[in-house]
Design an enzyme around this catalytic site. Sequence first.
Site, short mmCIF file in Angstrom:
data_model
loop_
_atom_site.label_atom_id
_atom_site.label_comp_id
_atom_site.label_asym_id
_atom_site.label_seq_id
_atom_site.Cartn_x
_atom_site.Cartn_y
_atom_site.Cartn_z
N LYS A 133 57.18 22.50 70.43
CA LYS A 133 57.39 23.86 69.93
C LYS A 133 58.87 24.05 69.63
O LYS A 133 59.71 23.83 70.51
CB LYS A 133 56.91 24.85 71.01
CG LYS A 133 56.90 26.30 70.61
CD LYS A 133 56.12 27.11 71.64
CE LYS A 133 56.26 28.60 71.40
NZ LYS A 133 55.51 29.37 72.42
N ASP A 145 62.56 29.74 60.48
CA ASP A 145 63.32 28.48 60.44
C ASP A 145 62.61 27.34 61.17
O ASP A 145 63.11 26.22 61.20
CB ASP A 145 64.73 28.70 61.02
CG ASP A 145 64.69 29.16 62.48
OD1 ASP A 145 63.57 29.26 63.05
OD2 ASP A 145 65.76 29.43 63.04
N GLY A 146 61.47 27.64 61.78
CA GLY A 146 60.73 26.59 62.47
C GLY A 146 61.33 26.19 63.80
O GLY A 146 60.85 25.26 64.45
N ASP A 272 45.60 35.17 67.62
CA ASP A 272 46.14 33.81 67.51
C ASP A 272 46.74 33.34 68.82
O ASP A 272 47.07 32.17 68.98
CB ASP A 272 47.18 33.72 66.38
CG ASP A 272 48.24 34.80 66.47
OD1 ASP A 272 47.87 35.99 66.50
OD2 ASP A 272 49.43 34.47 66.54
N ASP A 282 51.02 30.98 74.95
CA ASP A 282 52.08 31.67 74.23
C ASP A 282 52.80 32.71 75.08
O ASP A 282 52.49 33.90 75.05
CB ASP A 282 51.55 32.29 72.93
CG ASP A 282 52.00 31.45 71.75
OD1 ASP A 282 52.83 30.57 71.96
OD2 ASP A 282 51.51 31.66 70.63
P1 AMP Z 1 54.11 33.67 68.06
O1 AMP Z 1 54.70 35.03 68.08
O2 AMP Z 1 54.98 32.63 68.72
O3 AMP Z 1 52.72 33.63 68.55
O4 AMP Z 1 54.08 33.23 66.54
C1 AMP Z 1 53.32 33.89 65.56
C2 AMP Z 1 53.38 33.12 64.27
O5 AMP Z 1 54.70 33.07 63.75
C3 AMP Z 1 52.94 31.66 64.41
O6 AMP Z 1 52.22 31.30 63.26
C4 AMP Z 1 54.24 30.93 64.50
O7 AMP Z 1 54.12 29.60 64.06
C5 AMP Z 1 55.14 31.74 63.57
N1 AMP Z 1 56.55 31.63 63.97
C6 AMP Z 1 57.13 32.13 65.07
N2 AMP Z 1 58.43 31.83 65.11
C7 AMP Z 1 58.69 31.09 64.01
C8 AMP Z 1 59.88 30.46 63.48
N3 AMP Z 1 61.05 30.53 64.10
N4 AMP Z 1 59.75 29.80 62.32
C9 AMP Z 1 58.58 29.72 61.68
N5 AMP Z 1 57.45 30.29 62.13
C10 AMP Z 1 57.49 30.97 63.28
MG MG Z 2 51.36 32.27 68.91
#
Ligand code: AMP
Ligand code: MG
Length: 507
Positions: A133, A145-146, A272, A282
């Site tokens: 992650k 930015d991933g 999700d 998460d």
């Molecule tokens: P989360 O809030 O971690 O459950 O993320 C919700 C969505 O946003 C998921 O599809 C994640 O992959 C995407 N996401 C969260 N942070 C990033 C990031 N820094 N760059 C790209 N995608 C993100």
């Molecule tokens: Mg998530």
Amino acid sequence: MRPETKTDVNVNAHTKAEARLPVEEAGWQFDNSYVRLPEPFYVRIAPVPVRAPCLAILNHALAKSMGLNFDTLSDENVAQLFSGNVLPQTADPIAQAYAGHQFGGFTMLGDGRAILIGEHLTQAGSRLDVQLKGSGQTPFSRRGDGRAALGPMLREYIISEAMHALGIPSTRSLAVVTTGETVLRETPLPGAVLTRVAASHIRVGTFEYAARLNDGAYVKTLADYTIQRHYPDLFETANPYLALLRRVIDRQASLVAQWLLVGFIHGVMNTDNMAISGETIDYGPCAFMDEYDPYTVFSSIDYQGRYGYHNQSRAAQWNLARFAETLLPLLDPVQEKALVLAEETVHAFPGIFQQYWLTGMRRKLGLLTEEAEDVELIEALLMCLHEHHADYTNTFRMLTADPLPDDTLFQDSAFAAWHAQWQARLARQPESKAAAYRLMRASNPAILPRNHCVEAALTAASERGDYKEFRRLLGAVADPYIDKPEYREFCTPPSAAERVQQTFCGT
Ligand code: AMP
Ligand code: MG
């Protein structure tokens, strides 16, 4: 043969220099079943290499339980591995596609900052997803930015490990590696990659994604895969898809009840972020509450308290209704009948949840038998706690002290009346009071990763590179049902100045 991909290029670049990479030595047994699903379920993609990976923490106990051993690897090699710079050849990295309802609104999503490197098979026969992650951009990154910042990754590490130690189903954390790169959030922060281990990453949102693709065919593929992977006994039932719905509802009812019993607030219960396996997944703005208040909300983005403490069972049921909708084509060929089945099944959730909660609460109060008035007894205590702003964790733990410690709650006349009632209730059961108190001590944690302790430990680690406090807290939460005087500081509720009011997603 898998197709030539970015991954192969990346791995081969490293393998040319060395016939067998050190990272192969750990004992990986990859068998990657998810890539055998049809293409739309994932995209093959390698982690984006990081500049200067450095190992921050490695979970030796988890590694051992997985049959992995990193002792012969240097920290540099471990860092190369868990940053995604060098992967074992049997890894087959992908970004999974999924969708989700986020705060009620539907969106197509996917791993925007995570890469599933493969499924590791343990000696005991479990299949575990190994996911990085913070591993860089993917086709699902949208504007992100991933990447991930060190603080939130350490936060997920410690809270997921604490959940596991509490006996609550959870994804686990195998390692955190710093990247030597800066991620830009409100301020520049050190970047990191967390290695997450999960029974799987199949979410309610994965089913929503499959349902969006076509009418039932992909949902059937995914449902069959899910049953095979998590609940193979259901293939023996008359209607495996209805049985899957029932099982997932049961797992979620049990999970959310366990959260409430320890005062946990997940914070982002989007579809999700709800795993079909029934594991907590998460860890963003999640937190344990200190003083008891059913209306507690920590998350900075949860303006309406949608995912506040006492709304969590309702939120879970809402998500499960979305799950049920995706299964409609499979529940019955006649859609009117399918709808009735789905509704009946989802409407059973509150009763199932209540039963898990009540069973857990009885244990927290040492009740080994059942009486109809137990619910009132429990609620009367919670009301007392709420009125007195009493600490949720410590109060249950203190109830087993004889005599009761000096505490303002215990001086209160309403509490005294409740206490007498409870003692009389204990006296009515055949088991001894000692047995009841033993059960209570095994059911009421002494140590949790309290917010203010977590924040202090993360600040020291991520701003000053000082992991002393983080490791101490990690050691403390690993054994939560034992009083350990050396960890007393972690049991003390926060002072007014220390109290953490808000938690952040940190994405
Ligand atoms: P989360 O809030 O971690 O459950 O993320 C919700 C969505 O946003 C998921 O599809 C994640 O992959 C995407 N996401 C969260 N942070 C990033 C990031 N820094 N760059 C790209 N995608 C993100
Ligand atoms: Mg998530």
